[in-house]
Scaffold this motif. Structure first.
Motif, mmCIF file in Angstrom:
data_model
loop_
_atom_site.group_PDB
_atom_site.id
_atom_site.type_symbol
_atom_site.label_atom_id
_atom_site.label_comp_id
_atom_site.label_asym_id
_atom_site.label_seq_id
_atom_site.Cartn_x
_atom_site.Cartn_y
_atom_site.Cartn_z
ATOM 1 N N ILE A 44 29.336 40.394 63.223
ATOM 2 C CA ILE A 44 30.711 39.973 63.453
ATOM 3 C C ILE A 44 31.544 41.171 63.885
ATOM 4 O O ILE A 44 31.458 42.248 63.283
ATOM 5 N N THR A 45 32.325 40.982 64.923
ATOM 6 C CA THR A 45 33.376 41.932 65.261
ATOM 7 C C THR A 45 34.696 41.166 65.227
ATOM 8 O O THR A 45 34.714 39.944 65.059
ATOM 9 N N TYR A 46 35.772 41.889 65.379
ATOM 10 C CA TYR A 46 37.094 41.260 65.326
ATOM 11 C C TYR A 46 37.902 41.739 66.528
ATOM 12 O O TYR A 46 37.716 42.860 67.013
ATOM 13 N N ALA A 47 38.780 40.874 66.999
ATOM 14 C CA ALA A 47 39.565 41.225 68.185
ATOM 15 C C ALA A 47 40.941 40.580 68.110
ATOM 16 O O ALA A 47 41.146 39.586 67.390
ATOM 17 N N LEU A 48 41.863 41.147 68.843
ATOM 18 C CA LEU A 48 43.168 40.534 69.027
ATOM 19 C C LEU A 48 43.071 39.641 70.254
ATOM 20 O O LEU A 48 42.683 40.092 71.341
ATOM 21 N N GLU A 49 43.402 38.368 70.077
ATOM 22 C CA GLU A 49 43.393 37.430 71.198
ATOM 23 C C GLU A 49 44.777 37.442 71.841
ATOM 24 O O GLU A 49 45.764 37.047 71.220
ATOM 25 N N ILE A 50 44.825 37.887 73.096
ATOM 26 C CA ILE A 50 46.104 38.103 73.767
ATOM 27 C C ILE A 50 46.170 37.260 75.032
ATOM 28 O O ILE A 50 45.218 37.229 75.819
ATOM 29 N N ALA A 51 47.275 36.551 75.215
ATOM 30 C CA ALA A 51 47.454 35.735 76.417
ATOM 31 C C ALA A 51 47.475 36.638 77.650
ATOM 32 O O ALA A 51 48.132 37.676 77.666
ATOM 33 N N ASP A 52 46.711 36.234 78.667
ATOM 34 C CA ASP A 52 46.625 37.026 79.889
ATOM 35 C C ASP A 52 46.329 36.071 81.046
ATOM 36 O O ASP A 52 45.208 35.571 81.185
ATOM 37 N N GLU A 53 47.328 35.829 81.871
ATOM 38 C CA GLU A 53 47.163 34.896 82.982
ATOM 39 C C GLU A 53 46.127 35.384 83.982
ATOM 40 O O GLU A 53 45.550 34.588 84.728
ATOM 41 N N GLY A 54 45.872 36.685 84.004
ATOM 42 C CA GLY A 54 44.900 37.231 84.943
ATOM 43 C C GLY A 54 43.460 37.050 84.506
ATOM 44 O O GLY A 54 42.543 37.201 85.312
#
Length: 208
Positions: A44-54
């Motif tokens: 398991i890793t962890y990440a910040l899910e960030i909105a990105d239209e690209g």
């Protein structure tokens, strides 16, 4: 009021490779993404899910390293719990599609939007897993051949287990034209050929 960035933490399952690629200039310890063992060849890793239209999915992921924990106000040992809570909040809609001919189900996150990128993270949601286990005979068995694929059955359903193995084969098929288009995923999202079985709240690899 702006939501704290800690509310963006989500779980990302990854697979170990046979030999770790050694960087010529290794990252400092504080910059290394935090990894927690899971089962088999998965971690398991962890990440910040960030909105990105690209981004193709409209979202991008920034891995959480130890130095981020102080900034986020989350201790490393709390990341898993926080990530599961956030997964429920960010993906409140669960889609369960039971196969008509066998006792097996495909689970998707995001409702009408279809599969996302975090379905495999449901392996960490004990509350959801306990409920799902009540709908099958025997121990819960799950296939997560890719990060965005989650198919489940039970050890009491041999035909269901066969359907899980079929789903794995579809996802990993080299000849994409021969595979079911519904299972096509980016190569970078591939995880494992193994089926995972949950016994006593603990995951292990289901013997072939």
């Amino acid at each position: 009021m702006t939501e704290p960035r800690s509310s963006l933490i989500v779980p990302l399952l990854k697979a170990r490779v046979p030999a770790e690629i050694q960087l010529e200039f290794p990252l400092p310890a504080e910059e290394e993404p935090i990894r927690d063992p899971f089962a088999g060849d998965l971690y398991i890793t962890y990440a910040l899910e960030i909105a990105d239209e690209g981004a193709p999915s409209g979202r991008r992921y920034e891995h959480v390293a130890r130095r981020h924990c102080a900034e986020l106000g989350v201790a490393p040992g709390e990341l898993r719990r926080r990530a599961v809570i956030n997964l429920r909040d960010l993906r409140p809609e669960l889609g369960l599609s039971w196969y008509p001919d066998v006792r097996a189900v495909t689970v998707s996150l995001g409702g009408a939007a279809g599969r996302g990128t975090l379905e495999s993270g449901l392996l960490l949601d004990d509350g959801f897993l306990e409920k799902l286990a009540q709908d099958v005979e025997g121990d819960l068995v799950v296939a997560v051949p890719a990060r965005d694929v989650f198919v489940a059955s039970g050890t009491g359903h041999p035909d269901g287990i066969d359907r899980l193995r079929w789903a794995v084969a579809q996802v990993w098929a080299q000849d994409r034209d021969a595979a079911d288009p519904a299972w096509e995923v980016p190569a970078g999202n591939l995880l494992t050929h193994n089926l995972m079985v949950r016994r006593g709240g603990v995951w292990d690899v289901l013997p072939s």
